[in-house]
Design a protein around this motif. Structure first.
Motif, PDB file in Angstrom:
ATOM      1  N   GLU A 176     -31.802  33.144 -60.080  1.00 46.62           N
ATOM      2  CA  GLU A 176     -32.808  33.678 -59.162  1.00 46.62           C
ATOM      3  C   GLU A 176     -32.674  33.214 -57.718  1.00 46.62           C
ATOM      4  N   CYS A 177     -31.804  32.236 -57.452  1.00 52.85           N
ATOM      5  CA  CYS A 177     -31.550  31.932 -56.029  1.00 52.85           C
ATOM      6  C   CYS A 177     -30.112  31.485 -55.770  1.00 52.85           C
ATOM      7  N   GLY A 178     -29.496  30.800 -56.712  1.00 53.75           N
ATOM      8  CA  GLY A 178     -28.130  30.324 -56.477  1.00 53.75           C
ATOM      9  C   GLY A 178     -28.129  29.066 -55.621  1.00 53.75           C
ATOM     10  N   ASP A 179     -26.920  28.599 -55.278  1.00 52.47           N
ATOM     11  CA  ASP A 179     -26.800  27.392 -54.437  1.00 52.47           C
ATOM     12  C   ASP A 179     -27.520  27.667 -53.115  1.00 52.47           C
ATOM     13  N   PHE A 180     -28.319  26.716 -52.663  1.00 54.95           N
ATOM     14  CA  PHE A 180     -29.101  27.023 -51.459  1.00 54.95           C
ATOM     15  C   PHE A 180     -28.837  26.042 -50.321  1.00 54.95           C
ATOM     16  N   LEU A 181     -29.224  26.444 -49.108  1.00 54.12           N
ATOM     17  CA  LEU A 181     -28.906  25.676 -47.900  1.00 54.12           C
ATOM     18  C   LEU A 181     -29.802  24.453 -47.754  1.00 54.12           C
ATOM     19  N   VAL A 182     -29.208  23.355 -47.351  1.00 52.72           N
ATOM     20  CA  VAL A 182     -30.004  22.210 -46.925  1.00 52.72           C
ATOM     21  C   VAL A 182     -29.845  21.962 -45.421  1.00 52.72           C
ATOM     22  N   ARG A 183     -28.773  22.542 -44.842  1.00 53.06           N
ATOM     23  CA  ARG A 183     -28.597  22.430 -43.379  1.00 53.06           C
ATOM     24  C   ARG A 183     -27.863  23.676 -42.914  1.00 53.06           C
ATOM     25  N   ARG A 184     -28.339  24.260 -41.837  1.00 52.79           N
ATOM     26  CA  ARG A 184     -27.707  25.465 -41.317  1.00 52.79           C
ATOM     27  C   ARG A 184     -26.458  25.116 -40.525  1.00 52.79           C
ATOM     28  N   SER A 185     -25.653  26.142 -40.210  1.00 49.12           N
ATOM     29  CA  SER A 185     -24.403  25.880 -39.493  1.00 49.12           C
ATOM     30  C   SER A 185     -24.665  25.392 -38.067  1.00 49.12           C
ATOM     31  N   ASP A 186     -25.844  25.655 -37.505  1.00 49.58           N
ATOM     32  CA  ASP A 186     -26.150  25.135 -36.166  1.00 49.58           C
ATOM     33  C   ASP A 186     -26.764  23.735 -36.241  1.00 49.58           C
ATOM     34  N   GLY A 187     -26.746  23.137 -37.441  1.00 49.17           N
ATOM     35  CA  GLY A 187     -27.213  21.756 -37.591  1.00 49.17           C
ATOM     36  C   GLY A 187     -28.697  21.645 -37.917  1.00 49.17           C
ATOM     37  N   VAL A 188     -29.436  22.733 -37.829  1.00 44.41           N
ATOM     38  CA  VAL A 188     -30.878  22.668 -38.113  1.00 44.41           C
ATOM     39  C   VAL A 188     -31.084  22.464 -39.621  1.00 44.41           C
ATOM     40  N   ILE A 189     -31.959  21.508 -39.952  1.00 42.57           N
ATOM     41  CA  ILE A 189     -32.251  21.200 -41.358  1.00 42.57           C
ATOM     42  C   ILE A 189     -33.004  22.370 -41.979  1.00 42.57           C
ATOM     43  N   ALA A 190     -32.628  22.725 -43.200  1.00 41.43           N
ATOM     44  CA  ALA A 190     -33.285  23.865 -43.854  1.00 41.43           C
ATOM     45  C   ALA A 190     -34.719  23.501 -44.235  1.00 41.43           C
ATOM     46  N   TYR A 191     -35.571  24.505 -44.163  1.00 40.04           N
ATOM     47  CA  TYR A 191     -36.984  24.340 -44.529  1.00 40.04           C
ATOM     48  C   TYR A 191     -37.142  23.657 -45.891  1.00 40.04           C
ATOM     49  N   GLN A 192     -36.394  24.120 -46.911  1.00 42.24           N
ATOM     50  CA  GLN A 192     -36.589  23.604 -48.282  1.00 42.24           C
ATOM     51  C   GLN A 192     -36.416  22.090 -48.333  1.00 42.24           C
ATOM     52  N   LEU A 193     -35.413  21.592 -47.634  1.00 45.73           N
ATOM     53  CA  LEU A 193     -35.170  20.153 -47.670  1.00 45.73           C
ATOM     54  C   LEU A 193     -36.244  19.396 -46.883  1.00 45.73           C
ATOM     55  N   ALA A 194     -36.531  19.873 -45.683  1.00 46.54           N
ATOM     56  CA  ALA A 194     -37.481  19.155 -44.819  1.00 46.54           C
ATOM     57  C   ALA A 194     -38.851  19.054 -45.479  1.00 46.54           C
ATOM     58  N   VAL A 195     -39.284  20.149 -46.080  1.00 48.40           N
ATOM     59  CA  VAL A 195     -40.628  20.179 -46.651  1.00 48.40           C
ATOM     60  C   VAL A 195     -40.746  19.199 -47.831  1.00 48.40           C
ATOM     61  N   VAL A 196     -39.689  19.097 -48.600  1.00 46.64           N
ATOM     62  CA  VAL A 196     -39.704  18.201 -49.768  1.00 46.64           C
ATOM     63  C   VAL A 196     -39.708  16.737 -49.323  1.00 46.64           C
ATOM     64  N   VAL A 197     -38.859  16.426 -48.355  1.00 49.76           N
ATOM     65  CA  VAL A 197     -38.787  15.047 -47.861  1.00 49.76           C
ATOM     66  C   VAL A 197     -40.131  14.668 -47.223  1.00 49.76           C
ATOM     67  N   ASP A 198     -40.649  15.555 -46.404  1.00 49.41           N
ATOM     68  CA  ASP A 198     -41.904  15.245 -45.708  1.00 49.41           C
ATOM     69  C   ASP A 198     -43.078  15.118 -46.672  1.00 49.41           C
ATOM     70  N   ASP A 199     -43.216  16.070 -47.578  1.00 50.96           N
ATOM     71  CA  ASP A 199     -44.342  15.981 -48.507  1.00 50.96           C
ATOM     72  C   ASP A 199     -44.279  14.647 -49.260  1.00 50.96           C
ATOM     73  N   ALA A 200     -43.080  14.250 -49.694  1.00 52.03           N
ATOM     74  CA  ALA A 200     -42.949  13.001 -50.458  1.00 52.03           C
ATOM     75  C   ALA A 200     -43.276  11.789 -49.576  1.00 52.03           C
ATOM     76  N   LEU A 201     -42.667  11.715 -48.390  1.00 43.27           N
ATOM     77  CA  LEU A 201     -42.860  10.521 -47.553  1.00 43.27           C
ATOM     78  C   LEU A 201     -44.271  10.444 -46.980  1.00 43.27           C
ATOM     79  N   MET A 202     -44.951  11.579 -46.882  1.00 40.25           N
ATOM     80  CA  MET A 202     -46.326  11.570 -46.365  1.00 40.25           C
ATOM     81  C   MET A 202     -47.345  11.437 -47.488  1.00 40.25           C
ATOM     82  N   GLY A 203     -46.869  11.264 -48.703  1.00 39.37           N
ATOM     83  CA  GLY A 203     -47.773  11.042 -49.838  1.00 39.37           C
ATOM     84  C   GLY A 203     -48.552  12.280 -50.259  1.00 39.37           C
ATOM     85  N   VAL A 204     -48.049  13.464 -49.872  1.00 42.37           N
ATOM     86  CA  VAL A 204     -48.748  14.707 -50.220  1.00 42.37           C
ATOM     87  C   VAL A 204     -48.611  14.942 -51.729  1.00 42.37           C
ATOM     88  N   ASN A 205     -49.739  15.112 -52.403  1.00 44.01           N
ATOM     89  CA  ASN A 205     -49.673  15.369 -53.850  1.00 44.01           C
ATOM     90  C   ASN A 205     -50.307  16.712 -54.221  1.00 44.01           C
TER      91      ASN A 205
END
Ligand code: GLU
Length: 313
Positions: A176-205
C-alpha cells in the motif's frame, strides 16, 4: 503524571488557517482538555518553499482568538535538524536506507501503481544499485533517501492500529505504500520522519488530525517501532468540503480566518457550527471553546462520523 494525555497542534504555516484547519485543531484541543491533558504547539515549517514567515505569527494569533491555548512550544521544525539527522543515522545503522535517484516524473508515471489516496507506490527501482552506480549518479544529481519496508509476506510490514474515530485499520506497507522517503533530494527531511521524531521527543501520546493523514499512520507506526518509540493513540477527524464535494483549501478565502474574523466579533458562531457538525451541540448554538470541553466525547464523534463535512460560508 505518567498517564497525562499529551496532544499537539502541528500546523504547516503555508497560509491563513481555514475552517477545516480550525475543525481539526478544535478536536485535538478538546480531546486533550476534556482529559485534563497538555497541549504542545509545533510549527511544521520544514519545507522552505511552502513557508511564509508571517503565517506563523497569524496562526498563533488565530489560535488565541479561537480560545485554543497550548502549554508548551511553539517548537519549530526548521530549528530541529540535529534530532532528525540522528534518527536518520539510526535507521542507516539498521541498514534500511538507500539513495533514490528517481525523478518526480518517473515516480508519478501513469504506469506506476497508486495507493488509494493517489500517491504512487514505490516500485523499488533504486533498491539494488551498486556502490559504483550510486557514485556515478550522485555526481549528476543528489539522491533522496528512502526507507526499505519489509516484503509483503513478512509480518513486520503489516501494521494494525485502532483509530479513536474510524476504528481498526490495517496496512500492508509493501503493497500500500512501498519504500518511502525520509529525506528529499534537496535535503529537506520528509514529513513522515519529522513527525514521528517530534511526537516522540515531545512526549505526545495522542495524535488528533484530519483524515487525510489516516493513510500515513501505518508508516509512522512502522518508524516508531524501528526507532524504539512508544506508539501514541490516533484519532482522525473528517475533512471539511465545499458543497460541490471539493476539499476546502487555502483558496477558499471566504472561509479563512482573516475573512471570518473581519465578519464576526468572536469565534462562537464558527465554533458552534463546527461542533454541531459532529453532534457536540445543537445546530444554531454559539459556543466558546471552553464551553465545549465538557460536552466533548469520542463516542459522540463516532456516532456522527462521516467521511467529510459539507461546509459553506
Ligand atoms: N502539518 C500537517 C498539516 O498541517 C499536520 C501533520 C500531523 O498532524 O501529523 O497538515
Amino acid at each position: 503524571m505518567d498517564n497525562v494525555v499529551v496532544g499537539r497542534f502541528a500546523p504547516t504555516p503555508s497560509g491563513r488557517m481555514h475552517a477545516g484547519n480550525v475543525f481539526a485543531a478544535l478536536m485535538a484541543w478538546l480531546s486533550v482538555r476534556s482529559a485534563g491533558g497538555r497541549m504542545v504547539l509545533r510549527i511544521e515549517d520544514l519545507d522552505p518553499r511552502g513557508h511564509r514567515p508571517e503565517a506563523t505569527r497569524l496562526l498563533m494569533d488565530d489560535l488565541c482568538w479561537l480560545g485554543l491555548d497550548w502549554d508548551e512550544g511553539p517548537y519549530r521544525q526548521s530549528e530541529r535538524s540535529e534530532v532528525y539527522a540522528e534518527a536518520i543515522a539510526r535507521l542507516d545503522e539498521l541498514g534500511l536506507l538507500y539513495p533514490c535517484f528517481c525523478t518526480r516524473a518517473e515516480l508519478h508515471a501513469a504506469s506506476a501503481p497508486h495507493a488509494s489516496d493517489g500517491t504512487p507506490i514505490y516500485a523499488g527501482t533504486c533498491r539494488g544499485l551498486s556502490t559504483a552506480e550510486v557514485t556515478r549518479r550522485s555526481a549528476v544529481r543528489p539522491p533522496a533517501t528512502r526507507l526499505r519496508v519489509p516484503d509483503e509476506d513478512d509480518p513486520a510490514g503489516t501494521v494494525s492500529f485502532v483509530d479513536l474515530a474510524y476504528g481498526p485499520h490495517t496496512q500492508v506497507l509493501a503493497r500500500e505504500c512501498g519504500d518511502f522517503l525520509v529525506r528529499r533530494s534537496d535535503g529537506v527531511i520528509a514529513y513522515q520522519l519529522a513527525v514521528v521524531v517530534d511526537d516522540a521527543l515531545m512526549g505526545v501520546n495522542q495524535v488528533v488530525r484530519g483524515n487525510d493523514l489516516l493513510g500515513s499512520t501505518a508508516r509512522q507506526i512502522y518508524l516508531q517501532r524501528l526507532l524504539g518509540y512508544e506508539q501514541p493513540s490516533y484519532g482522525h477527524v473528517p475533512l471539511l468540503v465545499a458543497p460541490d464535494g471539493r476539499r476546502l483549501s487555502k483558496r477558499d478565502r471566504d472561509l479563512d480566518l482573516g475573512q471570518i474574523r473581519a465578519r464576526e466579533p468572536g469565534p462562537e458562531v464558527l465554533l458552534g457550527r463546527l461542533a454541531a457538525a459532529v453532534g457536540l451541540v445543537e445546530k444554531g448554538e454559539s459556543v466558546s471553546a471552553d464551553d465545549l470541553v465538557e460536552r466533548f466525547s469520542w463516542e459522540t464523534i463516532v456516532e456522527h462520523l462521516a467521511e467529510d463535512i459539507v461546509f459553506a460560508s
